[in-house]
Design a protein around this motif. Structure first.
Motif, PDB file in Angstrom:
ATOM      1  N   GLU A  49       0.827  -1.209   0.000  1.00  0.00           N
ATOM      2  CA  GLU A  49       0.000   0.000   0.000  1.00  0.00           C
ATOM      3  C   GLU A  49       0.860   1.258   0.000  1.00  0.00           C
ATOM      4  OE1 GLU A  49      -3.109   2.334   2.982  1.00  0.00           O
ATOM      5  OE2 GLU A  49      -2.484   0.276   3.425  1.00  0.00           O
ATOM      6  N   SER A  50       1.937   1.250   0.785  1.00  0.00           N
ATOM      7  CA  SER A  50       2.833   2.401   0.832  1.00  0.00           C
ATOM      8  C   SER A  50       3.533   2.625  -0.506  1.00  0.00           C
ATOM      9  CB  SER A  50       3.868   2.193   1.947  1.00  0.00           C
ATOM     10  OG  SER A  50       4.773   3.271   2.005  1.00  0.00           O
ATOM     11  N   HIS A  51       3.940   1.554  -1.162  1.00  0.00           N
ATOM     12  CA  HIS A  51       4.586   1.674  -2.473  1.00  0.00           C
ATOM     13  C   HIS A  51       3.612   2.231  -3.514  1.00  0.00           C
ATOM     14  CE1 HIS A  51       8.138  -0.018  -0.915  1.00  0.00           C
ATOM     15  NE2 HIS A  51       7.828  -1.317  -1.025  1.00  0.00           N
ATOM     16  N   MET A  52       2.368   1.785  -3.480  1.00  0.00           N
ATOM     17  CA  MET A  52       1.372   2.292  -4.412  1.00  0.00           C
ATOM     18  C   MET A  52       1.121   3.783  -4.186  1.00  0.00           C
ATOM     19  SD  MET A  52       0.367   0.075  -6.594  1.00  0.00           S
ATOM     20  CE  MET A  52       0.556  -1.679  -6.880  1.00  0.00           C
ATOM     21  N   SER A  53       1.076   4.186  -2.919  1.00  0.00           N
ATOM     22  CA  SER A  53       0.875   5.599  -2.595  1.00  0.00           C
ATOM     23  C   SER A  53       2.036   6.448  -3.102  1.00  0.00           C
ATOM     24  CB  SER A  53       0.716   5.765  -1.080  1.00  0.00           C
ATOM     25  OG  SER A  53       0.600   7.125  -0.733  1.00  0.00           O
ATOM     26  N   LEU A  54       3.259   5.954  -2.932  1.00  0.00           N
ATOM     27  CA  LEU A  54       4.423   6.702  -3.398  1.00  0.00           C
ATOM     28  C   LEU A  54       4.461   6.771  -4.923  1.00  0.00           C
ATOM     29  CD1 LEU A  54       6.876   8.131  -2.150  1.00  0.00           C
ATOM     30  CD2 LEU A  54       8.172   6.021  -2.478  1.00  0.00           C
ATOM     31  N   THR A  55       4.053   5.695  -5.581  1.00  0.00           N
ATOM     32  CA  THR A  55       4.001   5.693  -7.049  1.00  0.00           C
ATOM     33  C   THR A  55       2.965   6.697  -7.553  1.00  0.00           C
ATOM     34  OG1 THR A  55       4.631   3.363  -7.071  1.00  0.00           O
ATOM     35  CG2 THR A  55       3.671   4.256  -9.083  1.00  0.00           C
ATOM     36  N   ARG A  56       1.836   6.774  -6.883  1.00  0.00           N
ATOM     37  CA  ARG A  56       0.813   7.743  -7.271  1.00  0.00           C
ATOM     38  C   ARG A  56       1.310   9.176  -7.120  1.00  0.00           C
ATOM     39  NH1 ARG A  56      -3.796   7.739  -3.843  1.00  0.00           N
ATOM     40  NH2 ARG A  56      -4.577   9.278  -5.335  1.00  0.00           N
TER      41      ARG A  56
END
Length: 273
Positions: A49-56
């Protein structure tokens, strides 16, 4: 700036997919936690979830420019209410994206001394203001369409009831002329009456029925309203104004992301202007 806006619009679908994956991870993590899953699995889902947030956040580096351009276009709208709501909403989105860019710099280590909690709260406040204005715009457009639909129904009923009917003395349809000796009756007293509960219930049912007709005949407005209602849960929870929990936030974020993807796949579903 127009070149950057065109380039940035091509990555919106990917950003929406990452957003859907992020909130799906939020919902999955909540479900696994309630189900008693192991700590390692929960940590893996949280990291994803944290990686997806950073990618966004990386994909939204140029969204502030696009929001400013949208605000410039909205300034020229003829309707004053729509002009105010849409322009100020886009300006708040521009500030929200700018704060999000600063947060991205802090999370990647470019700004190691950044107070991430402070900037996160500031970002969510701008996001909340933008959503409130978007919901105000939706309510205004719904009110206009309901009023127009009510006038159309009223004129249709009036045209049906305007058929002339012949009145004859034999069937008693013509009023009788009072004699000259009869004393005129006094005018009736007008006493204000308070609507009864059944009358209020009838009016409410009519308004709900009219609202359903308006939303069913305007899918872009319905989708925009549902998307904004789902989205507003996120800043309300993150700011502590109305805590709902990660499960509800994840479900609302996933639903709004799917609705956003639908508007990208089918542009006619996007509310204009």
């Amino acid at each position: 700036m127009e070149t950057w806006v065109r380039f940035n619009s091509q990555s919106q679908a990917k950003e929406r997919l990452c957003r859907a994956a992020q909130y799906a991870c939020t919902l999955l993590g909540y479900t696994l936690q309630k189900g008693g899953a192991g700590a390692d699995l929960l940590m893996t889902v949280k990291q994803l979830e944290s990686h997806m947030s950073l990618t966004r956040k990386l994909m939204r580096l140029g969204n502030s420019a696009e929001a400013v351009e949208s605000a410039k276009r909205a300034v020229h709208l003829s309707d004053s209410v729509l002009r105010l709501c849409i322009t100020v909403a886009h300006l708040n989105k521009a500030m929200y994206f700018a704060c999000d860019n600063v947060l991205w710099a802090g999370k990647t280590g470019l700004l190691p001394k950044l107070d991430q909690d402070k900037w996160s709260q500031r970002s969510f406040r701008y996001y909340l203001f933008a959503l409130i204005l978007s919901l105000t715009r939706d309510a205004y457009e719904i009110g206009l369409l309901m009023e127009r639909e009510s006038r159309c129904c009223g004129s249709a009923k009036a045209s049906l009831s305007s058929t002339p009917v012949a009145l004859t003395p034999e069937n008693g349809d013509l009023p009788t002329t009072p004699s000259s000796s009869a004393s005129p009756s006094p005018p009736p007293l007008l006493i204000p009456t308070i609507p009864s509960l059944p009358m209020l219930s009838l009016r409410l049912r009519k308004q709900v029925r009219l609202l359903a007709v308006v939303l069913r005949s305007n899918p872009p407005l319905l989708l925009d309203l549902l998307k904004n209602l789902c989205d507003i849960v996120i800043p309300l929870d993150r700011l502590g104004l109305y805590p709902t929990g990660n499960g509800f936030v994840g479900a609302c974020g996933l639903a709004s992301s799917v609705l956003s993807i639908l508007t990208i796949l089918h542009p006619w579903l996007k509310l204009k202007p």
